[in-house]
Scaffold this motif. Structure first.
Motif, PDB file in Angstrom:
ATOM      1  N   ASN A   1      90.724  61.362  19.220  1.00  0.00           N
ATOM      2  CA  ASN A   1      89.327  61.836  19.309  1.00  0.00           C
ATOM      3  C   ASN A   1      88.757  62.107  17.919  1.00  0.00           C
ATOM      4  O   ASN A   1      87.581  61.809  17.644  1.00  0.00           O
ATOM      5  CB  ASN A   1      89.260  63.094  20.164  1.00  0.00           C
ATOM      6  CG  ASN A   1      89.547  62.791  21.636  1.00  0.00           C
ATOM      7  OD1 ASN A   1      89.350  61.658  22.102  1.00  0.00           O
ATOM      8  ND2 ASN A   1      90.005  63.790  22.368  1.00  0.00           N
ATOM      9  N   GLN A   2      89.602  62.673  17.042  1.00  0.00           N
ATOM     10  CA  GLN A   2      89.138  62.926  15.670  1.00  0.00           C
ATOM     11  C   GLN A   2      88.850  61.621  14.938  1.00  0.00           C
ATOM     12  O   GLN A   2      87.893  61.523  14.164  1.00  0.00           O
ATOM     13  CB  GLN A   2      90.196  63.735  14.907  1.00  0.00           C
ATOM     14  CG  GLN A   2      90.317  65.174  15.385  1.00  0.00           C
ATOM     15  CD  GLN A   2      91.451  65.917  14.689  1.00  0.00           C
ATOM     16  OE1 GLN A   2      92.348  65.291  14.119  1.00  0.00           O
ATOM     17  NE2 GLN A   2      91.404  67.251  14.720  1.00  0.00           N
ATOM     18  N   TYR A   3      89.677  60.593  15.203  1.00  0.00           N
ATOM     19  CA  TYR A   3      89.444  59.304  14.560  1.00  0.00           C
ATOM     20  C   TYR A   3      88.134  58.681  15.049  1.00  0.00           C
ATOM     21  O   TYR A   3      87.359  58.124  14.262  1.00  0.00           O
ATOM     22  CB  TYR A   3      90.615  58.359  14.847  1.00  0.00           C
ATOM     23  CG  TYR A   3      90.385  56.955  14.363  1.00  0.00           C
ATOM     24  CD1 TYR A   3      90.344  56.661  13.006  1.00  0.00           C
ATOM     25  CD2 TYR A   3      90.192  55.911  15.276  1.00  0.00           C
ATOM     26  CE1 TYR A   3      90.128  55.366  12.556  1.00  0.00           C
ATOM     27  CE2 TYR A   3      89.984  54.610  14.839  1.00  0.00           C
ATOM     28  CZ  TYR A   3      89.958  54.334  13.485  1.00  0.00           C
ATOM     29  OH  TYR A   3      89.736  53.061  13.038  1.00  0.00           O
ATOM     30  N   LYS A   4      87.901  58.793  16.349  1.00  0.00           N
ATOM     31  CA  LYS A   4      86.652  58.264  16.884  1.00  0.00           C
ATOM     32  C   LYS A   4      85.447  58.995  16.304  1.00  0.00           C
ATOM     33  O   LYS A   4      84.376  58.402  16.122  1.00  0.00           O
ATOM     34  CB  LYS A   4      86.642  58.383  18.402  1.00  0.00           C
ATOM     35  CG  LYS A   4      87.650  57.475  19.101  1.00  0.00           C
ATOM     36  CD  LYS A   4      87.623  57.695  20.607  1.00  0.00           C
ATOM     37  CE  LYS A   4      88.627  56.794  21.312  1.00  0.00           C
ATOM     38  NZ  LYS A   4      88.623  57.012  22.791  1.00  0.00           N
ATOM     39  N   ALA A   5      85.650  60.275  16.022  1.00  0.00           N
ATOM     40  CA  ALA A   5      84.555  61.067  15.443  1.00  0.00           C
ATOM     41  C   ALA A   5      84.429  60.849  13.941  1.00  0.00           C
ATOM     42  O   ALA A   5      83.459  61.321  13.322  1.00  0.00           O
ATOM     43  CB  ALA A   5      84.770  62.548  15.732  1.00  0.00           C
ATOM     44  N   GLY A   6      85.402  60.157  13.357  1.00  0.00           N
ATOM     45  CA  GLY A   6      85.351  59.851  11.933  1.00  0.00           C
ATOM     46  C   GLY A   6      85.866  60.949  11.040  1.00  0.00           C
ATOM     47  O   GLY A   6      85.648  60.905   9.824  1.00  0.00           O
ATOM     48  N   THR A   7      86.570  61.925  11.567  1.00  0.00           N
ATOM     49  CA  THR A   7      87.064  63.036  10.750  1.00  0.00           C
ATOM     50  C   THR A   7      88.445  62.779  10.159  1.00  0.00           C
ATOM     51  O   THR A   7      88.864  63.476   9.225  1.00  0.00           O
ATOM     52  CB  THR A   7      87.099  64.332  11.574  1.00  0.00           C
ATOM     53  OG1 THR A   7      87.941  64.133  12.713  1.00  0.00           O
ATOM     54  CG2 THR A   7      85.696  64.714  12.034  1.00  0.00           C
ATOM     55  N   VAL A   8      89.217  61.808  10.713  1.00  0.00           N
ATOM     56  CA  VAL A   8      90.529  61.458  10.161  1.00  0.00           C
ATOM     57  C   VAL A   8      90.614  59.945  10.065  1.00  0.00           C
ATOM     58  O   VAL A   8      89.879  59.207  10.744  1.00  0.00           O
ATOM     59  CB  VAL A   8      91.690  61.996  11.034  1.00  0.00           C
ATOM     60  CG1 VAL A   8      91.666  63.509  11.103  1.00  0.00           C
ATOM     61  CG2 VAL A   8      91.642  61.395  12.430  1.00  0.00           C
ATOM     62  N   ASP A   9      91.519  59.451   9.210  1.00  0.00           N
ATOM     63  CA  ASP A   9      91.692  58.010   9.086  1.00  0.00           C
ATOM     64  C   ASP A   9      92.664  57.499  10.160  1.00  0.00           C
ATOM     65  O   ASP A   9      93.310  58.275  10.865  1.00  0.00           O
ATOM     66  CB  ASP A   9      92.181  57.640   7.686  1.00  0.00           C
ATOM     67  CG  ASP A   9      93.488  58.342   7.337  1.00  0.00           C
ATOM     68  OD1 ASP A   9      94.132  58.922   8.248  1.00  0.00           O
ATOM     69  OD2 ASP A   9      93.875  58.332   6.163  1.00  0.00           O
ATOM     70  N   PHE A  10      92.762  56.180  10.253  1.00  0.00           N
ATOM     71  CA  PHE A  10      93.601  55.585  11.306  1.00  0.00           C
ATOM     72  C   PHE A  10      95.085  55.812  11.051  1.00  0.00           C
ATOM     73  O   PHE A  10      95.884  55.785  11.983  1.00  0.00           O
ATOM     74  CB  PHE A  10      93.314  54.087  11.410  1.00  0.00           C
ATOM     75  CG  PHE A  10      93.967  53.450  12.603  1.00  0.00           C
ATOM     76  CD1 PHE A  10      93.511  53.720  13.894  1.00  0.00           C
ATOM     77  CD2 PHE A  10      95.059  52.606  12.449  1.00  0.00           C
ATOM     78  CE1 PHE A  10      94.124  53.152  14.996  1.00  0.00           C
ATOM     79  CE2 PHE A  10      95.678  52.025  13.546  1.00  0.00           C
ATOM     80  CZ  PHE A  10      95.206  52.299  14.825  1.00  0.00           C
ATOM     81  N   LEU A  11      95.455  56.021   9.796  1.00  0.00           N
ATOM     82  CA  LEU A  11      96.865  56.279   9.498  1.00  0.00           C
ATOM     83  C   LEU A  11      97.360  57.524  10.239  1.00  0.00           C
ATOM     84  O   LEU A  11      98.511  57.575  10.680  1.00  0.00           O
ATOM     85  CB  LEU A  11      97.059  56.445   7.992  1.00  0.00           C
ATOM     86  CG  LEU A  11      98.486  56.730   7.526  1.00  0.00           C
ATOM     87  CD1 LEU A  11      99.414  55.593   7.936  1.00  0.00           C
ATOM     88  CD2 LEU A  11      98.520  56.936   6.005  1.00  0.00           C
ATOM     89  N   SER A  12      96.501  58.499  10.385  1.00  0.00           N
ATOM     90  CA  SER A  12      96.875  59.708  11.129  1.00  0.00           C
ATOM     91  C   SER A  12      97.149  59.375  12.592  1.00  0.00           C
ATOM     92  O   SER A  12      98.077  59.921  13.211  1.00  0.00           O
ATOM     93  CB  SER A  12      95.763  60.756  11.027  1.00  0.00           C
ATOM     94  OG  SER A  12      95.542  61.132   9.695  1.00  0.00           O
ATOM     95  N   VAL A  13      96.335  58.475  13.150  1.00  0.00           N
ATOM     96  CA  VAL A  13      96.554  58.060  14.535  1.00  0.00           C
ATOM     97  C   VAL A  13      97.887  57.331  14.671  1.00  0.00           C
ATOM     98  O   VAL A  13      98.650  57.567  15.609  1.00  0.00           O
ATOM     99  CB  VAL A  13      95.389  57.164  15.014  1.00  0.00           C
ATOM    100  CG1 VAL A  13      95.657  56.670  16.439  1.00  0.00           C
ATOM    101  CG2 VAL A  13      94.068  57.911  14.946  1.00  0.00           C
ATOM    102  N   VAL A  14      98.151  56.419  13.729  1.00  0.00           N
ATOM    103  CA  VAL A  14      99.416  55.677  13.757  1.00  0.00           C
ATOM    104  C   VAL A  14     100.607  56.623  13.689  1.00  0.00           C
ATOM    105  O   VAL A  14     101.601  56.460  14.407  1.00  0.00           O
ATOM    106  CB  VAL A  14      99.464  54.661  12.596  1.00  0.00           C
ATOM    107  CG1 VAL A  14     100.849  54.034  12.488  1.00  0.00           C
ATOM    108  CG2 VAL A  14      98.411  53.589  12.779  1.00  0.00           C
ATOM    109  N   THR A  15     100.508  57.627  12.864  1.00  0.00           N
ATOM    110  CA  THR A  15     101.617  58.571  12.689  1.00  0.00           C
ATOM    111  C   THR A  15     101.907  59.334  13.974  1.00  0.00           C
ATOM    112  O   THR A  15     103.071  59.440  14.406  1.00  0.00           O
ATOM    113  CB  THR A  15     101.301  59.562  11.554  1.00  0.00           C
ATOM    114  OG1 THR A  15     101.084  58.833  10.335  1.00  0.00           O
ATOM    115  CG2 THR A  15     102.445  60.539  11.364  1.00  0.00           C
TER     116      THR A  15
END
Length: 461
Positions: free
Chosen positions: A409-423
């Motif tokens: 959700n944070q990635y969709k909102a643009g607050t974190v990068d995709f690397l955080s999602v991958v992790t």
């Protein structure tokens, strides 16, 4: 009359004869009063007639039931053990035959010539011969005793081979099913990663995400697909192992993928002293001690003389016309006593060898008992520790799933990068897989504990 007296004396002496060598007594073993790793396990009170056959049915898996039934028919190790048991029983019959007289008959027609006779002399002989060696010192009886114990050990070997094959089949089957669950986990994860890849491509297309996000999503997807494919190696090998256990060529056997959902149960390990009565390998080791003990008596009986009673009778004539007639009959009857006077220490060496073999069998028996206790303790500890690990792992999975939801959700909102999602997605997959692996380890440990307990148990009341 004298012959009858001799026979009566020999029979009476033989029947009342002693048996040299020590009488058997089961060796003492150190038995702990309780299991170190028992913890909260409830002690069982298994009866001697407790059902221990189809112990795998407690898992309530129909496919496993079918495989175990096929195992009994096709497993070649079981056929080998069964044939060896029949051989051992035949040896008992061979040994017992020496307790009874042997009887043989012969008919011969010969022609011979000596320097004193001008023409060949014909000879027609029909005879019946009997021989019996009196078992004065128990050599034959000790041999029978040893072979009976050997047959009982062979029967226990057969039971142990059956239990080992059943446990190995169940263990291989559960490991295969756990791989199926892992494969399904990877496939579900791959489906989720495809959605992430679509998401990053869409974001890249509108300029919200960079090219690196697409590359990371693609790498994550293909890496997970490779891991899913890699599971096929272990699954194929387990499937081949199951085929061999069933007595089939790997090309003739296959198991379709399926899930598994077996609840873990408490298995009462029983009192340590009862383990000696339940495990077939312990029974086999103890029976071999009894056989070795009897062999000491066999070796010591060689120091005493052998008494053999023989009798023969028949008809002998130079003419066929009056061959079978009273004037041509003959007979012989008498005992023979034989004793080895000098053998250069052979009998002493054989006796020492028998004693050493007995001592070795006692050590093997005690080591088997110790090993049995270790197996129970090892698997009790494994189930206890893996149970604690499973509880912690479940908490880790819940936390990882929540972390993936929040980070996405944070990635969709643009607050974190995709690397955080991958992790966080990689962490979730690792925890999900660890949970499945731990579940499989618990199933294998449960099977191993049942085997260590001798197969089956009486449910706690």
């Amino acid at each position: 009359m004298k012959a009858r007296i001799v026979i009566a004396v020999v029979l009476g002496t033989a029947l009342g004869g002693c048996m040299v060598g020590p009488d058997y007594r089961r060796p003492d073993v150190v038995v702990p009063p309780e299991y170190k790793e028992a913890g909260a396990w409830k002690p069982a009170q298994p009866a001697d007639n407790a059902e221990r056959g189809a112990w795998w049915k407690t898992f309530s898996d129909p496919q496993l039931d079918v495989l175990e039934a096929q195992l009994e028919i096709g497993n070649q190790n079981l056929r080998l053990a069964e044939a060896q048991y029949r051989q051992a029983r035949a040896l008992v019959g061979q040994a017992r035959s020496a307790l009874f007289p042997s009887l043989s008959g012969s008919v011969s027609v010969t022609r011979s010539r000596s320097p004193a006779s001008a023409a060949p002399t014909p000879s027609h002989v029909v005879s019946l011969d009997a021989s019996w060696e009196a078992d004065l010192w128990g050599r034959v009886r000790r041999t029978v005793e040893a072979n009976v114990a050997g047959a009982e050990a062979s029967a226990a070997d057969l039971a142990n081979a059956r239990l080992s094959a059943q446990a190995e089949l169940a263990s291989d089957y559960f490991q295969l099913r756990v791989l199926d669950v892992q494969r399904q986990l990877f496939e579900d994860t791959v489906a989720a990663y495809r959605k992430s890849l679509v998401l990053t491509r869409n974001r890249y297309a509108v300029g919200v995400a960079g090219k690196v996000d697409v590359a990371q999503a693609q790498a994550q997807l293909t890496s997970t697909q490779a891991q899913a494919i890699d599971l096929g190696v272990a699954r194929a090998q387990l499937e081949h192992a199951i085929a061999i256990l069933l007595g089939k060529a790997p090309a003739q056997f296959s198991l379709p993928r399926a899930s598994i959902a077996i609840g873990m149960r408490e298995i009462p390990p029983g009192l340590p002293s009862q383990l000696l009565e339940r495990r077939p390998d312990i029974a086999a080791a103890e029976r071999r001690v009894a056989a070795a003990n009897a062999q000491i008596g066999v070796a010591k009986s060689a120091f005493f003389p052998d008494l053999t009673l023989s009798a023969s009778g028949g008809f002998q004539s130079s003419s066929v016309a009056n061959w079978i007639s009273a004037p041509n009959r003959f007979w012989a009857l008498g005992p023979a006593l034989a004793q080895s006077i000098f053998d250069a220490g052979l009998r002493s060496a054989l006796s020492e060898q028998a004693i050493a073999a007995y001592d070795a069998s006692v050590a093997s028996y005690r080591q088997t008992v110790l090993g049995a206790f270790q197996e129970v303790e090892d698997n009790l500890a494994a189930l206890r520790i893996l149970g604690d690990e499973a509880k912690v792992q479940e908490d880790a999975v819940r936390a990882a799933r929540e972390s993936v939801t929040l980070t996405t959700n944070q990635y969709k909102a643009g607050t974190v990068d995709f690397l955080s999602v991958v992790t966080v997605q990689a962490t979730q997959l690792a925890n999900e897989r660890a949970t499945v692996v731990t579940y499989g380890q618990r199933l294998v440990a449960e099977v191993a504990l049942i085997k260590a307990l001798g197969g089956g148990w009486q449910a706690p009341r």
